[in-house]
Design a protein around this motif. Structure first.
Motif, PDB file in Angstrom:
ATOM      1  N   SER A  64       3.679   6.737   2.009  1.00 12.06           N
ATOM      2  CA  SER A  64       2.308   6.245   2.100  1.00 12.06           C
ATOM      3  C   SER A  64       1.405   7.110   1.231  1.00 12.06           C
ATOM      4  CB  SER A  64       1.835   6.286   3.554  1.00 12.06           C
ATOM      5  OG  SER A  64       1.914   7.606   4.063  1.00 12.06           O
ATOM      6  N   LYS A 114     -10.041  -2.676   7.504  1.00 14.41           N
ATOM      7  CA  LYS A 114      -9.597  -2.950   8.871  1.00 14.41           C
ATOM      8  C   LYS A 114     -10.384  -2.100   9.861  1.00 14.41           C
ATOM      9  CE  LYS A 114      -5.423  -3.280  11.717  1.00 14.41           C
ATOM     10  NZ  LYS A 114      -5.609  -4.721  11.964  1.00 14.41           N
ATOM     11  N   LYS A 165      -1.229   3.360  11.716  1.00 21.08           N
ATOM     12  CA  LYS A 165      -0.524   2.176  11.210  1.00 21.08           C
ATOM     13  C   LYS A 165      -1.134   1.696   9.895  1.00 21.08           C
ATOM     14  CE  LYS A 165       0.942  -2.478  12.563  1.00 21.08           C
ATOM     15  NZ  LYS A 165       0.909  -3.508  13.649  1.00 21.08           N
ATOM     16  N   THR A 166      -2.455   1.683   9.828  1.00 24.24           N
ATOM     17  CA  THR A 166      -3.143   1.218   8.622  1.00 24.24           C
ATOM     18  C   THR A 166      -2.889   2.160   7.453  1.00 24.24           C
ATOM     19  OG1 THR A 166      -4.885   0.258  10.010  1.00 24.24           O
ATOM     20  CG2 THR A 166      -5.366   0.528   7.667  1.00 24.24           C
ATOM     21  N   GLY A 224      -0.384   4.072   7.059  1.00 24.08           N
ATOM     22  CA  GLY A 224       1.022   4.000   6.689  1.00 24.08           C
ATOM     23  C   GLY A 224       1.350   2.855   5.748  1.00 24.08           C
ATOM     24  N   SER A 225       0.452   1.882   5.663  1.00 21.75           N
ATOM     25  CA  SER A 225       0.697   0.724   4.797  1.00 21.75           C
ATOM     26  C   SER A 225       0.142   0.923   3.387  1.00 21.75           C
ATOM     27  CB  SER A 225       0.056  -0.528   5.413  1.00 21.75           C
ATOM     28  OG  SER A 225      -1.366  -0.410   5.419  1.00 21.75           O
ATOM     29  N   THR A 226      -0.522   2.053   3.146  1.00 22.07           N
ATOM     30  CA  THR A 226      -1.099   2.309   1.825  1.00 22.07           C
ATOM     31  C   THR A 226      -0.079   2.965   0.903  1.00 22.07           C
ATOM     32  OG1 THR A 226      -1.938   4.486   2.493  1.00 22.07           O
ATOM     33  CG2 THR A 226      -3.390   2.580   2.829  1.00 22.07           C
ATOM     34  N   ARG A 227      -0.419   3.040  -0.384  1.00 25.74           N
ATOM     35  CA  ARG A 227       0.489   3.613  -1.371  1.00 25.74           C
ATOM     36  C   ARG A 227      -0.253   4.576  -2.300  1.00 25.74           C
ATOM     37  NH1 ARG A 227       3.219   2.326   1.934  1.00 25.74           N
ATOM     38  NH2 ARG A 227       4.920   0.800   2.008  1.00 25.74           N
ATOM     39  N   GLN A 235      -3.509   3.964  -4.799  1.00 26.90           N
ATOM     40  CA  GLN A 235      -4.327   2.860  -4.292  1.00 26.90           C
ATOM     41  C   GLN A 235      -5.747   3.343  -4.002  1.00 26.90           C
ATOM     42  OE1 GLN A 235      -2.586   0.929  -0.871  1.00 26.90           O
ATOM     43  NE2 GLN A 235      -4.468  -0.149  -0.332  1.00 26.90           N
TER      44      GLN A 235
END
Length: 234
Positions: free
Chosen positions: A31, A85, A95-96, A98-101, A104
């Motif tokens: 992430s 979000k 959770k939010t 963890g979805s990033t890269r 970004q």
């Protein structure tokens, strides 16, 4: 046997339960790195801030020069929206995030001293100093000086900041008061070079000696601040 628990004890336990952190280690899917440490909210904290609900997360530490620092995020900021979000809990933030890269750009909506604002943060990569999980050791025998990598366990034991990076002095000759170092010191830089592995300190020492210079310039972090000191080269 009946055991009575005071209400205040329950409240304290609940309050301590939310004093957890995120972004201290990279996720398996790599992430994006934020360079900040956060803490969950509680009803008591929300009331102290004059908020109706215990949503959002508080920023409790920011790594100098990291993505959060560059974006203008401050200690004490209350983040209530991340990547568009709504952050209704600590778990939602984890959770939010963890979805990033890496690379970004994300929008971070927060409240600072009662004023809402939105900042843009470009996420980074998890660099080597932040990936340390195992202990590595090196020494400078001429000073009876032993150093180790700064693991999370060692950081907590020494009372160092979450964002601290460097090499820990684990053993030093107590009779060598002339060198100024003491057990528990964190060597952050050597001759203006950032260090996070003990061997890097040894390499800088050898390079300085080869160049014919008489001293190493060390930047040391202690619980009460940063200090520059000279280590004589023998």
């Amino acid at each position: 046997m009946n055991i009575k628990i005071k209400p205040s004890t329950v409240c304290l336990a609940a309050l301590l339960a939310v004093f957890v952190t995120v972004f201290s280690l990279p996720a398996a899917a790599e992430s994006g790195f934020t360079g900040m440490q956060i803490q969950g909210m509680s009803e008591k904290i929300a009331k102290a801030l004059g908020r109706k609900a215990a949503d959002g997360v508080l920023v409790r530490d920011v790594a100098l020069g990291g993505p959060a620092d560059k974006a203008g995020i401050h200690l004490g900021d209350l983040i209530f929206k991340y990547v568009g979000k709504n952050i209704d809990s600590f778990q939602t933030m984890v959770k939010t995030a963890g979805s990033t890269r890496p690379g970004q750009e994300v929008e971070v909506s927060l409240v600072r001293q009662g004023k809402p604002m939105t900042l843009t943060m470009k996420l980074g990569k998890w660099t080597k100093p932040w990936r340390i999980t195992d202990t590595a050791v090196a020494s400078l025998p001429q000073y009876r000086l032993t150093m180790a990598t700064l693991t999370q366990k060692l950081r907590k034991g020494l009372g160092l900041r979450w964002s601290s990076i460097g090499v820990v002095v684990t053993l030093v000759d107590p009779d060598r008061t002339d060198i100024g170092l003491r057990r528990g010191d964190l060597i952050v830089q050597v001759n203006q070079h950032d260090v996070w592995l003990p061997e890097q300190v040894v390499e800088q020492y050898k390079a300085t000696k080869k160049a014919g210079r008489k001293d190493l310039l060390l930047l040391i972090e202690r619980v009460n601040g940063f200090y520059f000191m000279l280590l004589p080269v023998k």
